[in-house]
Motif scaffolding. Structure first.
Motif, PDB file in Angstrom:
ATOM      1  N   ARG A   1       0.837  -1.202   0.000  1.00 21.57           N
ATOM      2  CA  ARG A   1       0.000   0.000   0.000  1.00 21.57           C
ATOM      3  C   ARG A   1       0.878   1.260   0.000  1.00 21.57           C
ATOM      4  NH1 ARG A   1      -2.861  -3.499   3.836  1.00 21.57           N
ATOM      5  NH2 ARG A   1      -4.752  -4.250   2.803  1.00 21.57           N
ATOM      6  N   LEU A   2       1.960   1.224   0.770  1.00 22.23           N
ATOM      7  CA  LEU A   2       2.871   2.373   0.770  1.00 22.23           C
ATOM      8  C   LEU A   2       3.523   2.543  -0.593  1.00 22.23           C
ATOM      9  CD1 LEU A   2       4.736   1.981   4.202  1.00 22.23           C
ATOM     10  CD2 LEU A   2       2.416   2.769   3.729  1.00 22.23           C
ATOM     11  N   VAL A   3       3.933   1.441  -1.171  1.00 26.14           N
ATOM     12  CA  VAL A   3       4.587   1.480  -2.478  1.00 26.14           C
ATOM     13  C   VAL A   3       3.623   1.992  -3.544  1.00 26.14           C
ATOM     14  CG1 VAL A   3       5.633   0.042  -4.276  1.00 26.14           C
ATOM     15  CG2 VAL A   3       6.292  -0.273  -1.881  1.00 26.14           C
ATOM     16  N   LYS A   4       2.356   1.623  -3.412  1.00 28.28           N
ATOM     17  CA  LYS A   4       1.349   2.128  -4.346  1.00 28.28           C
ATOM     18  C   LYS A   4       1.319   3.656  -4.313  1.00 28.28           C
ATOM     19  CE  LYS A   4      -3.679   1.998  -5.187  1.00 28.28           C
ATOM     20  NZ  LYS A   4      -4.972   1.405  -4.740  1.00 28.28           N
ATOM     21  N   GLY A   5       1.333   4.223  -3.118  1.00 29.01           N
ATOM     22  CA  GLY A   5       1.340   5.679  -2.988  1.00 29.01           C
ATOM     23  C   GLY A   5       2.630   6.302  -3.469  1.00 29.01           C
ATOM     24  N   ALA A   6       3.731   5.566  -3.363  1.00 28.50           N
ATOM     25  CA  ALA A   6       5.044   6.092  -3.748  1.00 28.50           C
ATOM     26  C   ALA A   6       5.283   6.042  -5.242  1.00 28.50           C
ATOM     27  CB  ALA A   6       6.139   5.300  -3.034  1.00 28.50           C
ATOM     28  N   THR A   7       4.478   5.269  -5.955  1.00 25.71           N
ATOM     29  CA  THR A   7       4.713   5.075  -7.391  1.00 25.71           C
ATOM     30  C   THR A   7       3.521   5.513  -8.236  1.00 25.71           C
ATOM     31  OG1 THR A   7       3.964   2.765  -7.205  1.00 25.71           O
ATOM     32  CG2 THR A   7       6.325   3.181  -6.970  1.00 25.71           C
ATOM     33  N   LEU A   8       2.746   6.443  -7.725  1.00 26.97           N
ATOM     34  CA  LEU A   8       1.579   6.933  -8.465  1.00 26.97           C
ATOM     35  C   LEU A   8       1.972   7.546  -9.805  1.00 26.97           C
ATOM     36  CD1 LEU A   8      -0.437   8.692  -5.612  1.00 26.97           C
ATOM     37  CD2 LEU A   8      -1.105   6.610  -6.833  1.00 26.97           C
ATOM     38  N   ALA A   9       1.136   7.327 -10.787  1.00 25.10           N
ATOM     39  CA  ALA A   9       1.330   7.927 -12.106  1.00 25.10           C
ATOM     40  C   ALA A   9       1.051   9.430 -12.025  1.00 25.10           C
ATOM     41  CB  ALA A   9       0.395   7.266 -13.113  1.00 25.10           C
ATOM     42  N   PRO A  10       1.477  10.176 -13.052  1.00 21.31           N
ATOM     43  CA  PRO A  10       1.258  11.627 -13.048  1.00 21.31           C
ATOM     44  C   PRO A  10      -0.198  12.048 -12.901  1.00 21.31           C
ATOM     45  CG  PRO A  10       2.881  11.051 -14.709  1.00 21.31           C
ATOM     46  CD  PRO A  10       2.319   9.751 -14.191  1.00 21.31           C
ATOM     47  N   ASP A  11      -1.118  11.188 -13.299  1.00 22.28           N
ATOM     48  CA  ASP A  11      -2.543  11.524 -13.165  1.00 22.28           C
ATOM     49  C   ASP A  11      -3.148  10.957 -11.873  1.00 22.28           C
ATOM     50  OD1 ASP A  11      -2.454   8.852 -13.833  1.00 22.28           O
ATOM     51  OD2 ASP A  11      -4.044   8.951 -15.357  1.00 22.28           O
ATOM     52  N   GLY A  12      -2.285  10.485 -10.970  1.00 18.08           N
ATOM     53  CA  GLY A  12      -2.768   9.928  -9.713  1.00 18.08           C
ATOM     54  C   GLY A  12      -3.247  11.010  -8.765  1.00 18.08           C
ATOM     55  N   PRO A  13      -3.912  10.602  -7.702  1.00 17.47           N
ATOM     56  CA  PRO A  13      -4.484  11.562  -6.751  1.00 17.47           C
ATOM     57  C   PRO A  13      -3.438  12.170  -5.833  1.00 17.47           C
ATOM     58  CG  PRO A  13      -4.850   9.335  -5.989  1.00 17.47           C
ATOM     59  CD  PRO A  13      -4.225   9.216  -7.343  1.00 17.47           C
ATOM     60  N   THR A  14      -3.770  13.311  -5.269  1.00 22.09           N
ATOM     61  CA  THR A  14      -2.949  13.938  -4.242  1.00 22.09           C
ATOM     62  C   THR A  14      -3.868  14.514  -3.178  1.00 22.09           C
ATOM     63  OG1 THR A  14      -1.091  15.469  -3.841  1.00 22.09           O
ATOM     64  CG2 THR A  14      -2.835  16.228  -5.324  1.00 22.09           C
TER      65      THR A  14
END
Length: 245
Positions: free
Chosen positions: A215-228
């Protein structure tokens, strides 16, 4: 090669997050309060053939330690792509609103909130050099005001008077930082790794370290269109793991 710094990464979820990022091709700086513990963790990873990793002495509660870590990292790289603020403490349970000491409040907040602020501010200049900077603040569903007012939530009765407020404050800091960086490539999110079986909870958790780190890695590798400015928690939304706070 992208570069990541993880605090409190010499064991448990932080260590597993380091392993998973290494397998994705990242160079990982493994933050540890003591260099000896950090080096021991690095040696374990290298024994697995994961060699693009090194230990950094980093105590998030100590201004001088954080400054020294920033100076040291600056001799190794001029860019940081990922910061995972993973270091955290519980303060011990039970915690009651009527009897918990101010000293314990201060101790927990110094790691869980001030430590994140201290570290994020120290390494911000290196993150700003990245084309796709990512900041992951490791939080907990116990810090969610929304979930704590939902009587159907499975952890509704778990009301730690110190730990939960420290994570609630961290969530607000995350939202504020994300807002300030909204017009930049930064993605800044709070990620709940879930109730995981670790030393943190005397292995009472029901989730695995592997899944928590993912889950942490998912947040660390978000694509440019990912959420913030988002709170990630599988407890809140089991279908997507994502819920806007």
């Amino acid at each position: 090669m992208k570069k990541a710094l993880i605090t409190g990464a010499n064991r448990s979820i932080g260590f597993e997050a380091a392993r998973q990022l290494l397998k994705k091709g990242y160079y990982v700086y493994l933050g540890s309060r003591t260099l000896a513990n950090g080096q021991e963790a690095v040696d374990k990873l290298k024994a697995e053939g994961l060699t693009e990793v090194e230990a950094i002495a980093l105590d998030v509660t100590n201004d001088e330690s954080v400054k020294n870590a920033r100076t040291e990292l600056g001799t190794k790289t001029n860019v940081l792509d990922v910061l995972i603020n993973n270091a955290g403490i519980s303060g011990g349970f039970p915690q009651t609103a009527q009897t918990s000491s101010i000293d314990t409040f201060k101790e927990v907040f110094d790691t869980n909130l001030y430590g994140v602020v201290r570290t994020t501010q120290a390494f911000m200049d290196l993150l700003q050099q990245s084309a796709e900077p990512r900041i992951v603040n490791v939080t907990s569903g116990l810090g969610s005001l929304t979930m704590h007012t939902d009587t159907s939530w499975k952890y509704f009765a778990v009301k730690g008077a110190i730990y939960a407020p420290s994570k609630a404050a961290l969530n607000m800091y995350t939202i504020t930082l994300a807002y300030e960086l909204r017009d930049t490539p930064f993605k800044v999110n709070a990620v709940d790794p879930g109730y995981t079986a670790t030393e943190f909870n005397h292995f009472r958790g029901t989730g695995t370290v592997h899944d928590a780190a993912a889950r942490l890695v998912k947040g660390a590798t978000l694509a440019p269109d990912g959420p913030t400015g988002t709170f990630f928690s599988d407890d809140n939304n089991p279908e997507t793991g994502i819920s806007l706070w």
